[in-house]
Each structure stands twice: as structure tokens, then as C-alpha cells.
Design a protein around this motif. Structure first.
Motif, PDB file in Angstrom:
ATOM      1  N   LYS A  39      10.684 -24.234  67.878  1.00  0.00           N
ATOM      2  CA  LYS A  39      11.737 -24.311  68.895  1.00  0.00           C
ATOM      3  C   LYS A  39      12.620 -25.514  68.618  1.00  0.00           C
ATOM      4  O   LYS A  39      12.142 -26.566  68.206  1.00  0.00           O
TER       5      LYS A  39
ATOM      6  N   ARG B 192      19.993 -21.579  76.439  1.00  0.00           N
ATOM      7  CA  ARG B 192      19.057 -20.483  76.160  1.00  0.00           C
ATOM      8  C   ARG B 192      19.315 -20.007  74.746  1.00  0.00           C
ATOM      9  O   ARG B 192      20.454 -19.817  74.338  1.00  0.00           O
TER      10      ARG B 192
ATOM     11  N   ARG C 174      17.857 -14.430  70.890  1.00  0.00           N
ATOM     12  CA  ARG C 174      16.723 -13.923  70.121  1.00  0.00           C
ATOM     13  C   ARG C 174      17.124 -13.450  68.727  1.00  0.00           C
ATOM     14  O   ARG C 174      16.268 -13.240  67.880  1.00  0.00           O
ATOM     15  N   THR C 175      18.413 -13.284  68.480  1.00  0.00           N
ATOM     16  CA  THR C 175      18.864 -12.810  67.171  1.00  0.00           C
ATOM     17  C   THR C 175      19.042 -13.938  66.161  1.00  0.00           C
ATOM     18  O   THR C 175      19.415 -13.676  65.024  1.00  0.00           O
TER      19      THR C 175
ATOM     20  N   TYR D  32      18.741 -22.630  65.107  1.00  0.00           N
ATOM     21  CA  TYR D  32      19.297 -21.930  66.262  1.00  0.00           C
ATOM     22  C   TYR D  32      20.763 -22.284  66.513  1.00  0.00           C
ATOM     23  O   TYR D  32      21.100 -22.933  67.495  1.00  0.00           O
TER      24      TYR D  32
ATOM     25  N   GLN E 191      21.042  -6.764  71.524  1.00  0.00           N
ATOM     26  CA  GLN E 191      20.111  -7.850  71.853  1.00  0.00           C
ATOM     27  C   GLN E 191      20.857  -9.057  72.406  1.00  0.00           C
ATOM     28  O   GLN E 191      20.436  -9.659  73.399  1.00  0.00           O
TER      29      GLN E 191
ATOM     30  N   ASP F 104      20.410 -10.683  76.113  1.00  0.00           N
ATOM     31  CA  ASP F 104      20.148 -12.115  76.304  1.00  0.00           C
ATOM     32  C   ASP F 104      21.198 -12.732  77.222  1.00  0.00           C
ATOM     33  O   ASP F 104      20.886 -13.547  78.098  1.00  0.00           O
TER      34      ASP F 104
END
Length: 99
Positions: free
Chosen positions: A3, A12, A15-16, A22, A78, A82
């Protein structure tokens, strides 16, 4: 994947994301309407792509093309999901008092 070190109450993770850094996150301090608009844009694009895809015949399609279309649809849907979850979270948060 580990993470990222982001404040969990504000950002947030989509998820992709496929990396450990990130690069794509949802800022939950954005207005819920703006987050919903971004979700709508992605889901509408996926719907339009599905509509186009349903009009094509598969006998002339290459397997790699089907894979590309499926991947694009996955990313759009997706991300849209989200974003909708984030918008719902923003709407459920109590109003912060004005100082």
C-alpha cells in the motif's frame, strides 16, 4: 503490492493500478457530484464500446482485438465502480462545520 503511504481518509486507490506507486487515486475531498461525473463518463464510454462491439461480427475479429476491447472495458467499468463507491463515501460523511 504494498500500500502507498497516502492519508487513508482522503485518497482512495483505484483497483486498476498495476504498480506499487499507485499513480491514480480518487481525492475524496472533491465534491461528490464531480466524482459521480467522472464515474458516469467512464461507464458511458464502456457502454458505448459495448454497443459498438455488439454490432460487430466475431468471424472477422482477431483474438488480440477481443482481448484489447475486454481490457479497455474492464478498466472503464472498474474505475467507474471505484468512483461511485468513493462518491457514496463522500455523501455519507457528515458536514464539516465552517469556522
Amino acid at each position: 503490492m504494498t500500500k502507498p503511504n497516502l492519508p487513508t481518509n482522503r485518497y482512495r486507490i483505484l483497483r486498476t493500478n498495476f504498480t506499487d506507486t499507485y499513480p491514480l487515486v480518487i481525492d475524496t475531498e472533491t465534491k461528490a457530484e464531480d466524482i459521480q461525473s467522472a464515474a458516469h463518463q467512464r461507464i458511458r464510454a464502456a457502454t458505448d464500446l459495448l454497443e459498438t462491439f455488439s454490432c460487430l461480427t466475431l468471424e472477422h475479429a482477431d483474438l488480440k482485438d477481443i482481448s484489447h476491447i475486454t481490457n479497455a472495458l474492464y478498466l472503464l467499468v472498474q474505475d467507474g465502480c471505484d468512483l461511485l463507491e468513493a462518491a457514496q463515501h463522500v455523501q455519507l460523511q457528515p458536514e464539516q462545520p465552517q469556522i
